[in-house]
Design a protein around this motif. Sequence first.
Motif, short mmCIF file in Angstrom:
data_model
loop_
_atom_site.label_atom_id
_atom_site.label_comp_id
_atom_site.label_asym_id
_atom_site.label_seq_id
_atom_site.Cartn_x
_atom_site.Cartn_y
_atom_site.Cartn_z
N THR A 129 0.83 -1.21 0.00
CA THR A 129 0.00 0.00 0.00
C THR A 129 0.86 1.25 0.00
OG1 THR A 129 -1.78 -1.13 1.20
CG2 THR A 129 -1.81 1.28 1.23
N SER A 130 1.88 1.27 0.85
CA SER A 130 2.74 2.44 0.97
C SER A 130 3.44 2.75 -0.34
CB SER A 130 3.77 2.22 2.08
OG SER A 130 3.14 2.01 3.33
N LEU A 131 3.97 1.72 -0.99
CA LEU A 131 4.69 1.93 -2.25
C LEU A 131 3.74 2.31 -3.38
CD1 LEU A 131 7.26 -0.95 -1.83
CD2 LEU A 131 7.83 1.46 -2.19
N ARG A 132 2.51 1.79 -3.36
CA ARG A 132 1.54 2.19 -4.38
C ARG A 132 1.11 3.64 -4.21
NH1 ARG A 132 2.07 -1.19 -8.60
NH2 ARG A 132 1.22 -3.28 -8.26
N LEU A 133 1.19 4.16 -2.99
CA LEU A 133 0.80 5.54 -2.76
C LEU A 133 1.79 6.53 -3.33
CD1 LEU A 133 -0.51 5.43 0.94
CD2 LEU A 133 -1.83 6.12 -1.08
N ILE A 134 3.05 6.13 -3.45
CA ILE A 134 4.10 7.06 -3.88
C ILE A 134 4.05 7.20 -5.41
CG2 ILE A 134 6.58 7.50 -3.90
CD1 ILE A 134 6.76 5.85 -1.33
N PRO A 135 3.73 8.38 -5.93
CA PRO A 135 3.50 8.54 -7.38
C PRO A 135 4.69 8.17 -8.25
CG PRO A 135 2.64 10.43 -6.18
CD PRO A 135 3.43 9.63 -5.19
N VAL A 136 5.93 8.34 -7.74
CA VAL A 136 7.09 8.10 -8.60
C VAL A 136 7.43 6.61 -8.72
CG1 VAL A 136 8.10 10.36 -8.17
CG2 VAL A 136 8.69 8.45 -6.66
N CYS A 189 -2.17 16.78 -4.13
CA CYS A 189 -2.59 15.41 -3.76
C CYS A 189 -1.43 14.44 -3.87
CB CYS A 189 -3.74 14.96 -4.65
SG CYS A 189 -5.32 15.76 -4.31
N TYR A 190 -0.67 14.55 -4.96
CA TYR A 190 0.48 13.67 -5.13
C TYR A 190 1.47 13.82 -3.98
CZ TYR A 190 -0.74 12.44 -9.96
OH TYR A 190 -1.35 11.94 -11.07
N GLY A 191 1.67 15.07 -3.53
CA GLY A 191 2.58 15.30 -2.41
C GLY A 191 2.08 14.63 -1.14
N VAL A 192 0.78 14.73 -0.88
CA VAL A 192 0.20 14.11 0.31
C VAL A 192 0.31 12.59 0.22
CG1 VAL A 192 -1.93 13.74 1.60
CG2 VAL A 192 -1.37 16.02 0.75
N PHE A 193 0.03 12.04 -0.96
CA PHE A 193 0.12 10.59 -1.12
C PHE A 193 1.55 10.10 -0.90
CE2 PHE A 193 -3.40 11.14 -4.52
CZ PHE A 193 -4.33 11.40 -3.51
N ALA A 194 2.52 10.83 -1.45
CA ALA A 194 3.92 10.45 -1.29
C ALA A 194 4.32 10.47 0.18
CB ALA A 194 4.81 11.39 -2.10
N LEU A 195 3.85 11.48 0.91
CA LEU A 195 4.17 11.58 2.34
C LEU A 195 3.54 10.41 3.10
CD1 LEU A 195 5.34 13.11 4.75
CD2 LEU A 195 3.22 14.46 4.83
N ALA A 196 2.29 10.09 2.79
CA ALA A 196 1.63 8.96 3.46
C ALA A 196 2.36 7.65 3.16
CB ALA A 196 0.17 8.87 3.01
N GLY A 197 2.77 7.48 1.91
CA GLY A 197 3.51 6.28 1.55
C GLY A 197 4.84 6.18 2.27
N ALA A 198 5.53 7.31 2.39
CA ALA A 198 6.81 7.33 3.08
C ALA A 198 6.65 6.98 4.55
CB ALA A 198 7.47 8.70 2.94
N ILE A 199 5.59 7.49 5.18
CA ILE A 199 5.33 7.17 6.58
C ILE A 199 5.06 5.67 6.75
CG2 ILE A 199 3.69 7.50 8.49
CD1 ILE A 199 3.35 10.40 7.50
N GLY A 200 4.29 5.11 5.82
CA GLY A 200 4.02 3.68 5.86
C GLY A 200 5.28 2.85 5.73
N LEU A 201 6.18 3.28 4.83
CA LEU A 201 7.44 2.54 4.65
C LEU A 201 8.31 2.62 5.90
CD1 LEU A 201 8.49 3.38 0.99
CD2 LEU A 201 7.54 1.26 1.87
N VAL A 202 8.31 3.77 6.56
CA VAL A 202 9.08 3.89 7.80
C VAL A 202 8.56 2.90 8.84
CG1 VAL A 202 9.55 5.41 9.77
CG2 VAL A 202 9.75 6.28 7.44
#
Length: 220
Positions: A129-136, A189-202
């Motif tokens: 889920t976390s990696l799918r959230l990160i747009p890049v 939105c992309y910025g928020v998604f990337a941040l959420a994904g990064a938090i999940g990965l941590v």
Amino acid sequence: MSGRTKLIVALAVLAVFAAAAVLLPIPGPAELRAWAAATGPATPLVLFVAYSLLTVVPIPRTVFNLAAGLLVGTAAGIAIGLVATTVAAGLSFGLARLLGRDLVTRHLHRSAVKTVDDRLSGGGVLAVTSLRLIPVVPFAPFSYLCGVSSVRLAPYLAGTLLGSVPGTVAVVVLGDALTGDTPPALLACYGVFALAGAIGLVKVFKKRAPAEPQPAAPAG
């Protein structure tokens, strides 16, 4: 099928996919509307099939999400986007596991390969889920990576679906990239998604990190 044959087939498939991603034209709004008019009531079904199959190739999902919103409206576009995304993810996963899993298994003794495999498989739904959230993080290559890893299919599909919801909704509702513009709201939105994904990965890395050895208590 021998390991050598699987490797040759896998390389050939990747070459075809890469060529398709580069050579296939991306239609504009006028072309999409003309195509929808020609297909008539079958437009949602044709769009779903095209989305499910062509995103197995490294063609960005954004194109199909934009087309879905443009051609069938917001609600139907989101539904088609999410179901087709899950189908495409499953197809990519299965293809990669069939052709590449044996090759990766032979190299699991290498620390780098084992670390990546452990992080993905141990992180389960949260990691995917976390990696799918990160747009890049590209959709198809990540699907291939999960396919050759030890990730189980059920958490992989669940994580893909959950992680794809925000981006799919945002693109269908806010996206205007087919006209050459990306709305500031979509970028936010992309910025928020990337941040959420990064938090999940941590959280995944902290959970999977080996516990530090505790110092022995002094005698006496």
